[in-house]
Each structure stands twice: as structure tokens, then as C-alpha cells.
Enzyme design. Structure first.
Site, mmCIF file in Angstrom:
data_model
loop_
_atom_site.group_PDB
_atom_site.id
_atom_site.type_symbol
_atom_site.label_atom_id
_atom_site.label_comp_id
_atom_site.label_asym_id
_atom_site.label_seq_id
_atom_site.Cartn_x
_atom_site.Cartn_y
_atom_site.Cartn_z
ATOM 1 N N CYS A 13 0.954 -1.116 0.068
ATOM 2 C CA CYS A 13 0.083 -0.074 0.024
ATOM 3 C C CYS A 13 0.719 1.221 0.104
ATOM 4 C CB CYS A 13 -1.021 -0.057 1.538
ATOM 5 S SG CYS A 13 -1.491 1.411 2.017
ATOM 6 N N GLN A 213 -5.786 19.943 10.247
ATOM 7 C CA GLN A 213 -4.927 18.577 10.891
ATOM 8 C C GLN A 213 -5.313 17.156 10.646
ATOM 9 O OE1 GLN A 213 -1.785 19.023 11.977
ATOM 10 N NE2 GLN A 213 -1.508 21.175 12.740
ATOM 11 N N TYR A 242 3.047 32.119 10.384
ATOM 12 C CA TYR A 242 2.379 30.888 9.541
ATOM 13 C C TYR A 242 1.043 30.315 10.135
ATOM 14 C CZ TYR A 242 7.583 31.418 8.212
ATOM 15 O OH TYR A 242 8.582 32.034 7.885
ATOM 16 N N CYS A 338 7.197 20.809 11.670
ATOM 17 C CA CYS A 338 6.979 19.433 10.885
ATOM 18 C C CYS A 338 8.254 18.873 10.241
ATOM 19 C CB CYS A 338 5.665 19.527 10.132
ATOM 20 S SG CYS A 338 5.986 20.621 8.572
HETATM 21 N N1 SAH Z 1 -0.300 26.795 12.561
HETATM 22 C C1 SAH Z 1 -1.277 26.425 11.377
HETATM 23 C C2 SAH Z 1 -0.600 26.144 9.987
HETATM 24 C C3 SAH Z 1 0.732 25.578 9.825
HETATM 25 S S1 SAH Z 1 1.109 24.972 8.327
HETATM 26 C C4 SAH Z 1 -1.782 25.022 11.779
HETATM 27 O O1 SAH Z 1 -1.371 24.565 13.131
HETATM 28 O O2 SAH Z 1 -2.910 24.662 11.179
HETATM 29 C C5 SAH Z 1 2.370 26.353 7.832
HETATM 30 C C6 SAH Z 1 1.474 27.693 7.150
HETATM 31 O O3 SAH Z 1 2.355 28.438 6.688
HETATM 32 C C7 SAH Z 1 0.558 27.061 6.175
HETATM 33 O O4 SAH Z 1 -0.601 27.504 6.156
HETATM 34 C C8 SAH Z 1 1.283 28.116 4.858
HETATM 35 O O5 SAH Z 1 0.122 28.476 3.966
HETATM 36 C C9 SAH Z 1 1.759 29.137 5.478
HETATM 37 N N2 SAH Z 1 2.961 29.646 4.902
HETATM 38 C C10 SAH Z 1 4.077 29.249 4.005
HETATM 39 N N3 SAH Z 1 4.830 30.149 3.659
HETATM 40 C C11 SAH Z 1 4.597 31.179 4.203
HETATM 41 C C12 SAH Z 1 5.038 32.525 4.113
HETATM 42 N N4 SAH Z 1 6.065 32.964 3.475
HETATM 43 N N5 SAH Z 1 4.385 33.669 4.844
HETATM 44 C C13 SAH Z 1 3.201 33.240 5.518
HETATM 45 N N6 SAH Z 1 2.791 32.009 5.818
HETATM 46 C C14 SAH Z 1 3.245 31.230 4.976
#
Ligand code: SAH
Length: 381
Positions: A13, A213, A242, A338
Site C-alpha cells: 500500500c 490537521q 504561519y 513538521c
Molecule cells: N499553524 C497552522 C498552519 C501551519 S502549516 C496550523 O497549525 O494549522 C504552515 C502554514 O504556513 C501554511 O498555512 C502555509 O500557507 C503558511 N505559509 C507558508 N509560507 C508562508 C510565508 N512565507 N508567509 C506566511 N505564511 C506562509
């Protein structure tokens, strides 16, 4: 318990990387994080997750078996051959029954599996999502063309058979790629356009295209730990960089005076604003901008923040962001990642060019059976 003992599809898989016991898997993840960070700070043991049925998002494609019966499962990597998947131990429990109902209704409605070689047939993929605590289920049907005439009836029948399905929508994806969901419009066939997923006491709307998530109950563990490290007292001004759909910002808003969230995906910012309204949160402002440009401008304006959360994508943050973060000079930084390798690179930068030091690092397993591990670092001067 070894993974290959519970799943007959292990190796074929490709959904799982590990077949060792879960205890060994956690030890391996801890050793990996330790190998990266032990020269900076203490590293804690990986917090384990519930394994069974932790994935709240399931994708399936369709085909026929040798006897001509419709089957659902996934393509063997690099081929258009389907492996039938009946009961995946990681995917949410109701998904198998919903897929069984979809296969049954395909036969009744004369809806054929889409053939990736001849580009003939109808139903190409299905995406299922389950809301945390609400237990509502969303179904997105992805057709290879717009020829299927009885989509609405099909969707209503599916909801009659599976009452937990609260939303059925569809998309036509005729593109010759392996991408499951394309950028073409998504239209509702039956029920609502979204489902609700709850984290702590907060409600979030999830549509077919929004990010959420995959392991929701472990997300509460992750955020709990992040809040514990931030030790907010109610007086702080907080930055969530972010911020995605604003989950961390909204959780922090309960324990802080004011939160500013910055995210460059405009759709994610829009749904964050909506969720904040629905949860009656009025001390968070959402900014749609590049995190590095925003923090650079904030540092230039000499804006004050007590605590900064950052949760960048796998590629990590960048020097523009980090050098401005040093200038912004918050008392505390909580870095969620991550990808521990890019996180270690970024923390090395902070330690080299400032008096910030990493205090500790906590690995949290969000994706049992895969090689991924999430980490939270506490950084102070
Ligand atoms: N903190 C959130 C999302 C984390 S994922 C949670 O826990 O659900 C990382 C996020 O960073 C994504 O939503 C992506 O769109 C954003 N991202 C990526 N590059 C970025 C940048 N240069 N400036 C602002 N956000 C960014």
C-alpha cells in the site's frame, strides 16, 4: 503488535513506513530528534498518539477486480493498477462503510469507475473527511467528466444510507495528472457545504478544500504543549506566524491580551476570520502577508510582542524572518515544526546571531506509522 500483523497490505500500500512495534517507533523518533538537538538542549521523549483510526481524511480511487466487481483503494505507485483497501487500521472507522455504500450505489446508478488509461468512465476519486467531536462526515466526489446525470439523487441516497454524512459535493477533474483534487469549482449536491471540527472549545468550519490537521485529537496534545511552553498569563501581546486557519492564534487568544496572526494563503486567512467570529473572539487580528515581510515591518516600527509562535511549512523559516525576529526581541519564542532538520538549522541561526537559546525540545507524534514527527522548541534569551 507489529504492523504487518494487523494490516495485510503493508509494503504494497505504501501508506505506512514502519512495521516495528509502536514503542520501537516512538523510541526511534526520539533518537532522531535527540541526534539533531542534543548538543543544543535537553530532548524529551516523543509523546505517542492513538494509532487506530487516527486519520480523519481518506482518499480512494475506483477500479474493477478480476471478476469485474467495483473495488476502491489506491493506485500502486507509478501504475494505474488499484490495490483494494477494505479496512485500513489508520483511517477513520466509518470510512470503510461509506466507501462500501458508494460502491453499492455506483452499481445501482450505473456510475462507472474512471479509467486512467482510456479516460473513460465517471467516478475518479472520493475524498472523505470527519469532523473532530462533531463526528460529521464530508464527502467530495471527483468525476472524470460532467456526463453523469444523476449526481444529486446519488448524493441523497448516500446520505440516506449513511446518516453521519452531513455534506456531499462534487468536482469535475478531467486533468491528465495524478492530482486528486483539482482547482476546478466544487459544487454542493446534498447537505451543507462544510462540516464542523472542534479543537478544545473552539469550532472550525472545514470544507473540501480547507486545510485541517489529519490527527485532530493529537493536535490538541500538540497545542496544549505549545501553550504550556508559552506560559501566557493573560497580559501578553502575541504573534502567531504561519498561522494557517488561525488555530494557534485562537487558542492563544483565550490566554493572552491580544494576538496578531500572519499567513500568506488568503483562503486560510478568510476562513480564520470567519471562525474567530463564530467563536466570539475579538482580540485576534489576521493579516494576509508573507511572514518575513510582515515581521520585518513590525520590527522596523518597533512594535512590541511578548511571545512569538511560529509554525512554518517543511522548508522552515528564512533568514529574513529570523533576523527580524531577533530585532523584535520577544521574551519567548515557541517554534513548532513538521521538519526537525529545518527547525534545527533555524535555531542554529538564532543561537549564532543572538543571545536566544533553545531551552528544550518536545517531539509529538502526529503521524504514527510514518517517518514524520512534529517538534516544539522553547527558545528564550
Ligand atoms: N499553524 C497552522 C498552519 C501551519 S502549516 C496550523 O497549525 O494549522 C504552515 C502554514 O504556513 C501554511 O498555512 C502555509 O500557507 C503558511 N505559509 C507558508 N509560507 C508562508 C510565508 N512565507 N508567509 C506566511 N505564511 C506562509
Amino acid at each position: 503488535m507489529r504492523n504487518k500483523d494487523i494490516c495485510p497490505l503493508f509494503r504494497r500500500c505504501g501508506g505506512c513506513d514502519y512495521s516495528m512495534s509502536y514503542k520501537e517507533e516512538l523510541e526511534m523518533k526520539t533518537r532522531y530528534v535527540h541526534s539533531l538537538f542534543s548538543y543544543h538542549c535537553p530532548t524529551y521523549e516523543t509523546i505517542g498518539s492513538e494509532i487506530k483510526h487516527y486519520r480523519n481524511k481518506v482518499v480512494a480511487s475506483f477500479g474493477y477486480d478480476r471478476k469485474g466487481r467495483i473495488i476502491s483503494g489506491l493506485f500502486i505507485k507509478g501504475t494505474h493498477k488499484i490495490i483494494e483497501k477494505k479496512d485500513c487500521p489508520l483511517e477513520f472507522e466509518e470510512s470503510a462503510e461509506i466507501l462500501r455504500c458508494i460502491r453499492h450505489l455506483m452499481r445501482s446508478y450505473g456510475i462507472k469507475p474512471y479509467d486512467e488509461d482510456s479516460f473513460k468512465g465517471d467516478l475518479r476519486h472520493v475524498l472523505l473527511r470527519k469532523g473532530h467531536k462533531s463526528n460529521e462526515i464530508l464527502v467530495l466526489l471527483i468525476f472524470g467528466n460532467d456526463a453523469c446525470m444523476r449526481k444529486k439523487e446519488f448524493a441523497n441516497s448516500l446520505r440516506d444510507m449513511c446518516p453521519s454524512v452531513a455534506s456531499v459535493s462534487y468536482q469535475v477533474n478531467g486533468e491528465k495528472t495524478s492530482m486528486i483534487v483539482s482547482s476546478s469549482p466544487i459544487k454542493v449536491l446534498s447537505g451543507k457545504s462544510y462540516i464542523t471540527s472542534d479543537l478544545f472549545d473552539l469550532h472550525f468550519r472545514i470544507s473540501s478544500s480547507s486545510f485541517f490537521q489529519i490527527n485532530a485529537s493529537q493536535t490538541e496534545v500538540l497545542y496544549d504543549m505549545a501553550m504550556h511552553m508559552a506560559s501566557l498569563s493573560g497580559k501578553e501581546r502575541v504573534l502567531d506566524a504561519y498561522s494557517g486557519t488561525g488555530t494557534i492564534a485562537m487558542i492563544a487568544s483565550r490566554k493572552a491580551k491580544e494576538v496578531v496572526a500572519v499567513e500568506n494563503n488568503i483562503d486560510a486567512v478568510r476562513s480564520a476570520i470567519k471562525s474567530a467570529k463564530e467563536n466570539n473572539i475579538d482580540n485576534v487580528s489576521f493579516v494576509a502577508d508573507d511572514a518575513s515581510s510582515f515581521i520585518k515591518a513590525e520590527a522596523k516600527k518597533k512594535e512590541h510582542y511578548d511571545v512569538v509562535f511560529l509554525d512554518p511549512p517543511r522548508s522552515g523559516s528564512d533568514e529574513r524572518f529570523l533576523s527580524s525576529l531577533i530585532k523584535l526581541s520577544p521574551k519567548r519564542i515557541v517554534y513548532i515544526s513538521c521538519n526537525p532538520e529545518t527547525q534545527e538549522r533555524d535555531i542554529r541561526y538564532l543561537e549564532r546571531f543572538s543571545t536566544y537559546r533553545i531551552i528544550c525540545i518536545q517531539p509529538v507524534d502526529m503521524f504514527p506509522r510514518t517517518e514524520h514527527v512534529e517538534t516544539i522548541a522553547l527558545i528564550e534569551k
